[in-house]
Enzyme design. Structure first.
Site, PDB file in Angstrom:
ATOM      1  N   ASP A  98       0.849  -1.186   0.000  1.00 30.68           N
ATOM      2  CA  ASP A  98       0.000   0.000   0.000  1.00 30.68           C
ATOM      3  C   ASP A  98       0.893   1.248   0.000  1.00 30.68           C
ATOM      4  O   ASP A  98       1.802   1.360   0.808  1.00 30.68           O
ATOM      5  CB  ASP A  98      -0.883  -0.038   1.253  1.00 30.68           C
ATOM      6  CG  ASP A  98      -1.996   0.990   1.207  1.00 30.68           C
ATOM      7  OD1 ASP A  98      -2.378   1.414   0.098  1.00 30.68           O
ATOM      8  OD2 ASP A  98      -2.498   1.359   2.286  1.00 30.68           O
ATOM      9  N   GLU A 150      -1.910   5.721  -8.708  1.00 29.82           N
ATOM     10  CA  GLU A 150      -2.864   6.679  -8.124  1.00 29.82           C
ATOM     11  C   GLU A 150      -2.848   7.984  -8.893  1.00 29.82           C
ATOM     12  O   GLU A 150      -1.801   8.493  -9.282  1.00 29.82           O
ATOM     13  CB  GLU A 150      -2.553   6.949  -6.644  1.00 29.82           C
ATOM     14  CG  GLU A 150      -3.481   8.015  -6.040  1.00 29.82           C
ATOM     15  CD  GLU A 150      -3.532   8.029  -4.513  1.00 29.82           C
ATOM     16  OE1 GLU A 150      -3.085   7.059  -3.879  1.00 29.82           O
ATOM     17  OE2 GLU A 150      -4.040   9.023  -3.966  1.00 29.82           O
TER      18      GLU A 150
HETATM   19 ZN   LIG Z   1      -4.396   5.174   0.625  1.00 34.48          ZN
END
Ligand SMILES: [Zn+2]
Length: 385
Positions: A98, A150
Site C-alpha cells: 500500500d 494513483e
Molecule cells: Zn491510501
C-alpha cells in the site's frame, strides 16, 4: 494455495460485480486473523502492508525512519506470515504493498514476496507520475506482480503523505493514465479521505467512477478502480474507546451505504485500515480495564502505559512496541501476551467480517482464477493482461 497477483481477483470483481475489501496488516497476528475471517466467509482476500508498515515489521519502532533494508526485512516477515497461514486456507490471497513511495520501496516489497504493489506518484505532475509508474510496471509485470497507481489527490493523512485539500480525479486523465502505464488498478480521488476524520455525511462523487469505467470499456482496456481512505469508523467503537478513557474527537468515516453504492458504479477494491485499528485499540483498553493486574504485567504493562500516555491515538503500532517479537514473528512467550494477541485477532474479525458481508465478497473465492506469478508474467508479456 499460493499467493496470487491482484489482477485475476480484480477481473473476478469486475465480472461478478462485487466489492473487494483490502485490509492493512501490521503484525503477524493481524495477518492470521484477516486470513481466517475471509476463510470463514469463503471470500478472496487482499492483505496490505503499507510502505512504513514494512519498516515496522522489519523491527523499526520508529517506523517513520525505516530504511530500505528494514522494509525488505519487514516485507519478508509479512510475506512469510501470509504464506504460512494462507497455504491451507483454500482461498485466493493477494499480498499488496500500500502506498509504495518510490521505485526502490516497490522493489523491496517484490523481492520480499509481495504479489502486488502500489506506486503512489499522485503528488507528482501527471507526466512524472506516468514515468515513475511505467518503470514500476515494467519491473513488476516481468515477475508476474500486479500494479496499482494513483491519480488525483486525497485529503488527509496516511503514513506521512499529507495533502491539505482534495483534487478529484479527471476521468479523461485516468483513461490516459491506464493507456500510458499499463497499470492493473488505479486509486482515484472521488471524495474519500485517509484517516479517521473525514467530516460529517461525506457524499462520494460516484459519477467519476462511472465515467472512467464507461470510457475504459469503450477503449477495450481492463482497469480496476480503487477506493482509498474508505474506513467506516464505526461510531459504536469510537464511543466505547472514549468511555474507556480515550480522547478521540472529530471521528467520522464514510457510511457503509455510500461505499456499497460506489461498487455498482465501478469501484472494485476498497481499502480499509482505520476500522481495524479502532477495534484493536478498544479491545486492548477493555482488557486492561477488566483485568487491572495486567496493567503491571512484566511483558505487557508497557502497552498499558502507552495506551494511557496517548489517549488521542488509535494506531496499534503506537502501543505494540513492547512486544515487537510477537508483532514480527508471531511468537507468544506467555499468557499475558496471548491476551493481547487475542485482542488483535478479535478486533480484526469484528471489523473485517462486517465488511466482507457488506461489500459482497463472501462466497466469491471459487470464482477467482488461481494464477501463479509465472503464468501471470507470461500473460503480461503476451499482452493478454
Ligand atoms: Zn491510501
Amino acid at each position: 494455495m499460493p499467493l496470487i497477483p491482484l489482477r485475476p481477483l480484480m477481473e473476478a470483481a469486475v465480472i461478478y460485480g462485487f466489492g473487494q475489501g483490502a485490509f492493512n496488516v501490521n503484525a503477524v497476528a493481524q495477518a492470521k486473523a484477516v486470513i481466517e475471517v475471509h476463510q470463514m466467509f469463503r471470500s478472496p482476500a487482499i492483505l496490505q502492508g503499507a510502505d512504513l508498515a514494512n519498516g515496522f515489521m522489519g523491527g523499526r519502532r520508529d517506523f517513520v525512519n525505516a530504511t530500505l533494508e528494514d522494509k525488505r526485512t519487514g516485507a519478508k516477515n509479512i510475506a512469510e506470515a501470509v504464506r504460512t497461514y494462507g497455504e491451507d486456507s483454500g482461498i485466493p490471497i493477494v499480498l499488496h504493498l500500500d502506498h509504495g513511495r518510490d521505485y526502490d520501496s516497490c522493489r523491496a516489497a517484490i523481492e520480499g514476496g509481495y504479489t502486488s504493489v502500489m506506486i503512489d506518484g499522485s503528488s507528482l505532475p501527471f507526466d512524472e507520475n506516468v514515468e515513475l509508474t511505467r518503470e514500476v510496471v515494467k519491473l513488476a509485470h516481468s515477475r508476474g506482480v500486479s500494479v496499482e497507481g494513483e491519480l488525483g489527490v486525497l485529503a488527509g493523512m496516511e503514513d506521512q503523505v499529507f495533502s491539505a485539500s482534495s483534487t478529484y480525479t479527471n476521468p479523461l486523465k485516468a483513461v490516459e493514465f491506464f493507456k500510458k502505464t499499463g497499470v492493473d488498478a488505479l486509486a482515484i480521488s472521488y471524495g474519500t479521505m485517509h484517516g479517521a476524520s473525514k467530516g460529517k455525511n461525506v457524499k462520494l462523487r460516484k459519477e467519476i467512477a462511472v465515467a472512467i469505467r464507461e470510457c475504459l470499456s469503450h477503449e477495450g482496456i481492463f482497469g480496476a478502480l480503487v477506493s482509498h481512505g474508505s474506513s467506516t469508523v464505526p461510531r459504536y467503537i469510537v464511543d466505547e474507546i472514549n468511555a474507556l478513557g480515550g480522547e478521540l474527537k472529530n471521528t467520522y468515516g464514510i457510511s457503509i451505504e455510500e461505499l456499497k453504492a460506489a461498487i455498482p458504479c465501478g469501484i472494485n477494491k476498497i481499502n480499509v485500515d482505520t476500522d481495524i485499528r479502532l477495534a484493536v485499540t478498544r479491545n486492548m483498553k477493555e482488557l486492561f480495564h477488566k483485568y487491572p493486574r495486567l496493567q503491571t504485567s512484566p511483558s505487557i504493562g508497557g502497552i498499558y502505559e502507552l495506551l494511557e500516555a496517548k489517549k488521542d491515538q488509535f494506531d496499534p503500532r503506537v502501543f505494540l512496541p513492547p512486544i515487537m517479537d510477537t508483532v514480527m514473528k508471531g511468537r507468544i512467550p506467555d499468557e499475558d501476551v496471548a491476551a493481547i494477541v487475542d485482542c488483535v485477532e478479535r478486533g480484526v474479525r469484528e471489523a473485517v467480517g462486517i465488511l466482507i458481508v457488506e461489500f459482497g465478497s463472501f462466497g466469491k473465492a471459487p470464482l477467482v482464477e488461481q494464477v501463479t506469478l509465472e503464468e501471470m508474467s507470461r500473460r503480461y508479456k503476451r499482452g493478454q493482461a
